[in-house]
Write an enzyme that holds these catalytic residues in place. Structure first.
Site, PDB file in Angstrom:
ATOM      1  N   ASP A  11       0.857  -1.192   0.000  1.00 26.41           N
ATOM      2  CA  ASP A  11       0.000   0.000   0.000  1.00 26.41           C
ATOM      3  C   ASP A  11       0.893   1.243   0.000  1.00 26.41           C
ATOM      4  O   ASP A  11       2.129   1.158  -0.123  1.00 26.41           O
ATOM      5  CB  ASP A  11      -1.042  -0.050   1.135  1.00 26.41           C
ATOM      6  CG  ASP A  11      -0.457   0.302   2.509  1.00 26.41           C
ATOM      7  OD1 ASP A  11       0.768   0.534   2.614  1.00 26.41           O
ATOM      8  OD2 ASP A  11      -1.231   0.333   3.478  1.00 26.41           O
ATOM      9  N   HIS A  12       0.265   2.392   0.158  1.00 26.82           N
ATOM     10  CA  HIS A  12       0.981   3.671   0.067  1.00 26.82           C
ATOM     11  C   HIS A  12       1.964   3.883   1.230  1.00 26.82           C
ATOM     12  O   HIS A  12       2.821   4.752   1.148  1.00 26.82           O
ATOM     13  CB  HIS A  12      -0.041   4.816   0.051  1.00 26.82           C
ATOM     14  CG  HIS A  12      -1.065   4.668   1.131  1.00 26.82           C
ATOM     15  ND1 HIS A  12      -2.165   3.833   0.995  1.00 26.82           N
ATOM     16  CD2 HIS A  12      -1.132   5.166   2.387  1.00 26.82           C
ATOM     17  CE1 HIS A  12      -2.873   3.850   2.112  1.00 26.82           C
ATOM     18  NE2 HIS A  12      -2.270   4.645   2.972  1.00 26.82           N
ATOM     19  N   CYS A  69       2.915  -2.976   4.100  1.00 30.05           N
ATOM     20  CA  CYS A  69       2.085  -1.799   4.377  1.00 30.05           C
ATOM     21  C   CYS A  69       2.846  -0.949   5.398  1.00 30.05           C
ATOM     22  O   CYS A  69       4.036  -1.174   5.606  1.00 30.05           O
ATOM     23  CB  CYS A  69       0.683  -2.200   4.854  1.00 30.05           C
ATOM     24  SG  CYS A  69       0.603  -3.014   6.463  1.00 30.05           S
ATOM     25  N   GLY A  70       2.181  -0.012   6.034  1.00 27.99           N
ATOM     26  CA  GLY A  70       2.890   0.879   6.953  1.00 27.99           C
ATOM     27  C   GLY A  70       3.593   0.127   8.062  1.00 27.99           C
ATOM     28  O   GLY A  70       4.761   0.366   8.365  1.00 27.99           O
ATOM     29  N   THR A  71       2.878  -0.782   8.684  1.00 28.74           N
ATOM     30  CA  THR A  71       3.460  -1.575   9.776  1.00 28.74           C
ATOM     31  C   THR A  71       3.744  -3.021   9.371  1.00 28.74           C
ATOM     32  O   THR A  71       4.449  -3.732  10.093  1.00 28.74           O
ATOM     33  CB  THR A  71       2.474  -1.643  10.959  1.00 28.74           C
ATOM     34  OG1 THR A  71       1.244  -2.204  10.470  1.00 28.74           O
ATOM     35  CG2 THR A  71       2.220  -0.266  11.548  1.00 28.74           C
ATOM     36  N   GLY A  74      -1.409  -5.051   9.200  1.00 28.11           N
ATOM     37  CA  GLY A  74      -2.705  -5.233   8.546  1.00 28.11           C
ATOM     38  C   GLY A  74      -2.608  -6.120   7.323  1.00 28.11           C
ATOM     39  O   GLY A  74      -3.445  -7.014   7.107  1.00 28.11           O
ATOM     40  N   HIS A 102      11.347 -23.016  10.672  1.00 31.38           N
ATOM     41  CA  HIS A 102      10.353 -23.608  11.565  1.00 31.38           C
ATOM     42  C   HIS A 102       8.928 -23.502  11.045  1.00 31.38           C
ATOM     43  O   HIS A 102       8.110 -24.373  11.316  1.00 31.38           O
ATOM     44  CB  HIS A 102      10.419 -22.947  12.949  1.00 31.38           C
ATOM     45  CG  HIS A 102      11.625 -23.372  13.731  1.00 31.38           C
ATOM     46  ND1 HIS A 102      11.777 -23.098  15.079  1.00 31.38           N
ATOM     47  CD2 HIS A 102      12.750 -24.041  13.367  1.00 31.38           C
ATOM     48  CE1 HIS A 102      12.939 -23.591  15.506  1.00 31.38           C
ATOM     49  NE2 HIS A 102      13.557 -24.155  14.480  1.00 31.38           N
ATOM     50  N   ARG A 113       6.948   1.810   7.642  1.00 32.50           N
ATOM     51  CA  ARG A 113       7.104   2.843   8.671  1.00 32.50           C
ATOM     52  C   ARG A 113       7.726   2.283   9.942  1.00 32.50           C
ATOM     53  O   ARG A 113       7.654   2.909  11.005  1.00 32.50           O
ATOM     54  CB  ARG A 113       5.735   3.454   8.980  1.00 32.50           C
ATOM     55  CG  ARG A 113       5.123   4.165   7.774  1.00 32.50           C
ATOM     56  CD  ARG A 113       3.689   4.588   8.009  1.00 32.50           C
ATOM     57  NE  ARG A 113       3.156   5.252   6.817  1.00 32.50           N
ATOM     58  CZ  ARG A 113       1.859   5.286   6.504  1.00 32.50           C
ATOM     59  NH1 ARG A 113       0.961   4.704   7.290  1.00 32.50           N
ATOM     60  NH2 ARG A 113       1.462   5.893   5.413  1.00 32.50           N
ATOM     61  N   ARG A 137       9.542 -32.111  13.972  1.00 34.70           N
ATOM     62  CA  ARG A 137       8.413 -31.585  14.751  1.00 34.70           C
ATOM     63  C   ARG A 137       7.834 -30.340  14.095  1.00 34.70           C
ATOM     64  O   ARG A 137       6.644 -30.035  14.266  1.00 34.70           O
ATOM     65  CB  ARG A 137       8.867 -31.288  16.180  1.00 34.70           C
ATOM     66  CG  ARG A 137       9.942 -30.217  16.297  1.00 34.70           C
ATOM     67  CD  ARG A 137      10.579 -30.218  17.679  1.00 34.70           C
ATOM     68  NE  ARG A 137      11.544 -29.131  17.845  1.00 34.70           N
ATOM     69  CZ  ARG A 137      12.769 -29.125  17.324  1.00 34.70           C
ATOM     70  NH1 ARG A 137      13.184 -30.140  16.578  1.00 34.70           N
ATOM     71  NH2 ARG A 137      13.588 -28.107  17.533  1.00 34.70           N
ATOM     72  N   HIS A 138       8.641 -29.624  13.324  1.00 38.15           N
ATOM     73  CA  HIS A 138       8.149 -28.409  12.680  1.00 38.15           C
ATOM     74  C   HIS A 138       7.157 -28.734  11.570  1.00 38.15           C
ATOM     75  O   HIS A 138       6.190 -28.010  11.351  1.00 38.15           O
ATOM     76  CB  HIS A 138       9.321 -27.585  12.152  1.00 38.15           C
ATOM     77  CG  HIS A 138      10.290 -27.240  13.239  1.00 38.15           C
ATOM     78  ND1 HIS A 138       9.919 -26.528  14.357  1.00 38.15           N
ATOM     79  CD2 HIS A 138      11.602 -27.570  13.408  1.00 38.15           C
ATOM     80  CE1 HIS A 138      10.966 -26.407  15.164  1.00 38.15           C
ATOM     81  NE2 HIS A 138      11.990 -27.031  14.613  1.00 38.15           N
ATOM     82  N   ARG A 141       3.911 -29.315  13.216  1.00 33.30           N
ATOM     83  CA  ARG A 141       3.282 -28.079  13.702  1.00 33.30           C
ATOM     84  C   ARG A 141       2.716 -27.254  12.552  1.00 33.30           C
ATOM     85  O   ARG A 141       1.633 -26.662  12.666  1.00 33.30           O
ATOM     86  CB  ARG A 141       4.305 -27.268  14.518  1.00 33.30           C
ATOM     87  CG  ARG A 141       4.626 -27.962  15.835  1.00 33.30           C
ATOM     88  CD  ARG A 141       5.840 -27.417  16.522  1.00 33.30           C
ATOM     89  NE  ARG A 141       6.167 -28.220  17.699  1.00 33.30           N
ATOM     90  CZ  ARG A 141       7.322 -28.189  18.329  1.00 33.30           C
ATOM     91  NH1 ARG A 141       8.301 -27.407  17.903  1.00 33.30           N
ATOM     92  NH2 ARG A 141       7.541 -28.951  19.386  1.00 33.30           N
TER      93      ARG A 141
HETATM   94  C1  RB5 Z   1      -2.356   2.851   6.102  1.00 33.47           C
HETATM   95  O1  RB5 Z   1      -2.350   4.181   6.482  1.00 33.47           O
HETATM   96  C2  RB5 Z   1      -1.897   1.951   7.220  1.00 33.47           C
HETATM   97  O2  RB5 Z   1      -2.951   1.744   8.110  1.00 33.47           O
HETATM   98  C3  RB5 Z   1      -1.405   0.651   6.674  1.00 33.47           C
HETATM   99  O3  RB5 Z   1      -0.335   0.896   5.829  1.00 33.47           O
HETATM  100  C4  RB5 Z   1      -0.904  -0.384   7.666  1.00 33.47           C
HETATM  101  O4  RB5 Z   1       0.001   0.153   8.554  1.00 33.47           O
HETATM  102  C5  RB5 Z   1      -1.931  -1.209   8.304  1.00 33.47           C
HETATM  103  O5  RB5 Z   1      -1.661  -2.159   9.056  1.00 33.47           O
END
Ligand code: RB5
Length: 153
Positions: A11-12, A69-71, A74, A102, A113, A137-138, A141
């Site tokens: 994503d952006h 994505c940013g983190t 999501g 594993h 980000r 074992r992996h 699992r």
């Molecule tokens: C978008 O602004 C942000 O929510 C997305 O990139 C991400 O971090 C979601 O988990």
């Protein structure tokens, strides 16, 4: 021998890290299918995850997939809703290696980000150069993970 193609979507919030990842994969000899988005475009991360995972499952011959994505949170959550996808969100090089050894992850997620302690290139290398510890074992699992997917419908 690992296959040599990778599908990626973002994503952006993750255009720069996506471009870094592609440059590194190409330098390692991978062919990369980039489903976007590009700089200046906006997208909802579930749509990007679904596109990448659908392409991965339809083609059937990707080495692995990447979503950003940013983190990374999501888009990894969305990817893991798709049948057959095991998307890891590694924090560092150690976790990236474990994701293969594993968990036999077939997707990686990264956050554009996030200030990672290790370079993303190092995390990619750790994942690519590791092997799943099959017949162990992996294996059992990971089979249990996939059974949850099947049995919880
Ligand atoms: C978008 O602004 C942000 O929510 C997305 O990139 C991400 O971090 C979601 O988990």
């Amino acid at each position: 021998m690992m296959k040599n193609n990778v599908v990626i979507a973002n994503d952006h919030g993750a255009v720069e890290i996506k471009n870094t990842i592609i440059r590194h994969l190409v330098s390692r000899g991978f062919e990369v299918t980039d489903l976007g988005v590009a700089d200046g475009e906006s997208a909802d991360y579930p749509d990007q995850a679904l596109q990448a995972c659908t392409e991965f499952n339809a083609a059937g011959d990707y080495a692995f997939g990447i979503v950003c994505c940013g983190t990374g949170i999501g888009i990894s959550m969305a990817a893991n809703k798709v049948d057959g996808i095991r998307c890891a969100l590694p924090q560092n090089i150690f976790a990236a290696r474990m994701a293969k050894e594993h968990n036999n992850a077939n997707f990686l997620a990264f956050g554009g980000r996030i200030a990672y302690q290790d370079p993303v290139e190092g995390m990619l290398d750790a994942f690519i150069d590791a092997d799943f510890e099959a017949d162990s074992r992996h294996d059992r699992r990971v089979s249990k993970i996939m059974a949850i997917e099947k049995n919880s419908k």
